[in-house]
Design a protein around this motif. Structure first.
Motif, short mmCIF file in Angstrom:
data_model
loop_
_atom_site.label_atom_id
_atom_site.label_comp_id
_atom_site.label_asym_id
_atom_site.label_seq_id
_atom_site.Cartn_x
_atom_site.Cartn_y
_atom_site.Cartn_z
N LEU A 149 -58.27 -64.06 12.88
CA LEU A 149 -58.84 -65.03 11.94
C LEU A 149 -58.79 -64.52 10.51
O LEU A 149 -58.54 -65.28 9.58
CB LEU A 149 -60.28 -65.37 12.35
CG LEU A 149 -60.42 -66.23 13.59
CD1 LEU A 149 -61.89 -66.33 14.00
CD2 LEU A 149 -59.82 -67.60 13.38
N GLU A 150 -59.03 -63.21 10.32
CA GLU A 150 -58.96 -62.65 8.97
C GLU A 150 -57.55 -62.74 8.41
O GLU A 150 -57.34 -63.11 7.26
CB GLU A 150 -59.45 -61.21 8.97
CG GLU A 150 -59.46 -60.60 7.58
CD GLU A 150 -59.90 -59.15 7.57
OE1 GLU A 150 -60.45 -58.73 6.55
OE2 GLU A 150 -59.69 -58.45 8.57
N ARG A 151 -56.57 -62.41 9.23
CA ARG A 151 -55.18 -62.46 8.77
C ARG A 151 -54.71 -63.88 8.49
O ARG A 151 -53.82 -64.10 7.68
CB ARG A 151 -54.27 -61.80 9.80
CG ARG A 151 -54.46 -60.30 9.82
CD ARG A 151 -53.43 -59.60 10.60
NE ARG A 151 -53.68 -58.15 10.53
CZ ARG A 151 -53.05 -57.27 11.23
NH1 ARG A 151 -52.12 -57.64 12.09
NH2 ARG A 151 -53.32 -56.00 11.12
N MET A 152 -55.33 -64.85 9.16
CA MET A 152 -55.00 -66.26 8.93
C MET A 152 -55.75 -66.82 7.72
O MET A 152 -55.53 -67.96 7.33
CB MET A 152 -55.32 -67.09 10.17
CG MET A 152 -54.43 -66.76 11.36
SD MET A 152 -54.95 -67.61 12.87
CE MET A 152 -54.69 -69.31 12.44
N GLY A 153 -56.65 -66.02 7.15
CA GLY A 153 -57.36 -66.44 5.97
C GLY A 153 -58.67 -67.16 6.23
O GLY A 153 -59.28 -67.71 5.32
N PHE A 154 -59.12 -67.20 7.46
CA PHE A 154 -60.36 -67.90 7.80
C PHE A 154 -61.61 -67.05 7.60
O PHE A 154 -62.71 -67.57 7.53
CB PHE A 154 -60.33 -68.39 9.25
CG PHE A 154 -59.36 -69.52 9.46
CD1 PHE A 154 -59.62 -70.78 8.93
CD2 PHE A 154 -58.19 -69.32 10.15
CE1 PHE A 154 -58.72 -71.82 9.12
CE2 PHE A 154 -57.29 -70.35 10.35
CZ PHE A 154 -57.56 -71.60 9.83
N ILE A 155 -61.46 -65.74 7.56
CA ILE A 155 -62.60 -64.84 7.41
C ILE A 155 -62.35 -63.95 6.20
O ILE A 155 -61.28 -63.37 6.05
CB ILE A 155 -62.79 -63.96 8.66
CG1 ILE A 155 -63.14 -64.82 9.88
CG2 ILE A 155 -63.87 -62.92 8.43
CD1 ILE A 155 -63.25 -64.03 11.16
N ALA A 197 -64.97 -58.30 26.63
CA ALA A 197 -65.54 -59.23 25.66
C ALA A 197 -65.48 -58.65 24.24
O ALA A 197 -65.15 -59.37 23.29
CB ALA A 197 -66.99 -59.56 26.04
N ALA A 198 -65.80 -57.38 24.10
CA ALA A 198 -65.75 -56.73 22.79
C ALA A 198 -64.32 -56.72 22.24
O ALA A 198 -64.11 -56.96 21.05
CB ALA A 198 -66.31 -55.31 22.88
N VAL A 249 -60.28 -58.57 18.38
CA VAL A 249 -58.94 -59.13 18.17
C VAL A 249 -59.04 -60.51 17.51
O VAL A 249 -58.27 -60.82 16.59
CB VAL A 249 -58.16 -59.20 19.50
CG1 VAL A 249 -56.88 -60.00 19.36
CG2 VAL A 249 -57.85 -57.79 20.00
N SER A 250 -59.99 -61.32 17.95
CA SER A 250 -60.18 -62.65 17.34
C SER A 250 -60.53 -62.53 15.87
O SER A 250 -60.01 -63.29 15.04
CB SER A 250 -61.28 -63.42 18.07
OG SER A 250 -60.92 -63.63 19.41
N ALA A 251 -61.41 -61.60 15.53
CA ALA A 251 -61.80 -61.41 14.13
C ALA A 251 -60.60 -60.98 13.29
O ALA A 251 -60.42 -61.45 12.17
CB ALA A 251 -62.93 -60.39 14.03
#
Length: 101
Positions: free
Chosen positions: A18-24, A7-8, A13-15
């Protein structure tokens, strides 16, 4: 342990994705907490254990335990940032300077 680790891993990986996609965007607070992450790892048991002992010895109220959890988390983050700024960063800079000669 395997479930928590999986889970961690998914969370991290999700964070990153998302950061690389510009969402975070981490911002200054996120960067500061990221810098203090190793200090957080080192300091958290010394903060959490006394809080647990005190709170659980005094009450069994779910509300008070919840409040102590939130307050304790804030205290841990504060201690970690202070430890990073006052100890870890200066020692790291001094060590780098000493190694450079």
């Amino acid at each position: 342990m395997l479930i928590a680790g999986t889970a961690a891993t998914i969370l991290v990986v999700s964070a990153i994705v998302l950061e690389r996609m510009g969402f975070i965007y981490a911002g200054a607070l996120g960067v500061s907490l990221g810098n203090a992450s190793y200090s957080l790892y080192l300091i958290h048991p010394f903060v959490t254990q006394p809080i647990q002992r005190i709170v659980l010895a005094k009450t069994h109220s779910t509300a008070l335990i919840s409040i102590s959890l939130v307050a304790g988390s804030a205290l841990i983050l504060l201690c970690a940032v202070l430890m990073f700024r006052l100890i870890e960063r200066p020692v790291s800079k001094a060590a780098k300077a000493a190694l450079r000669g």
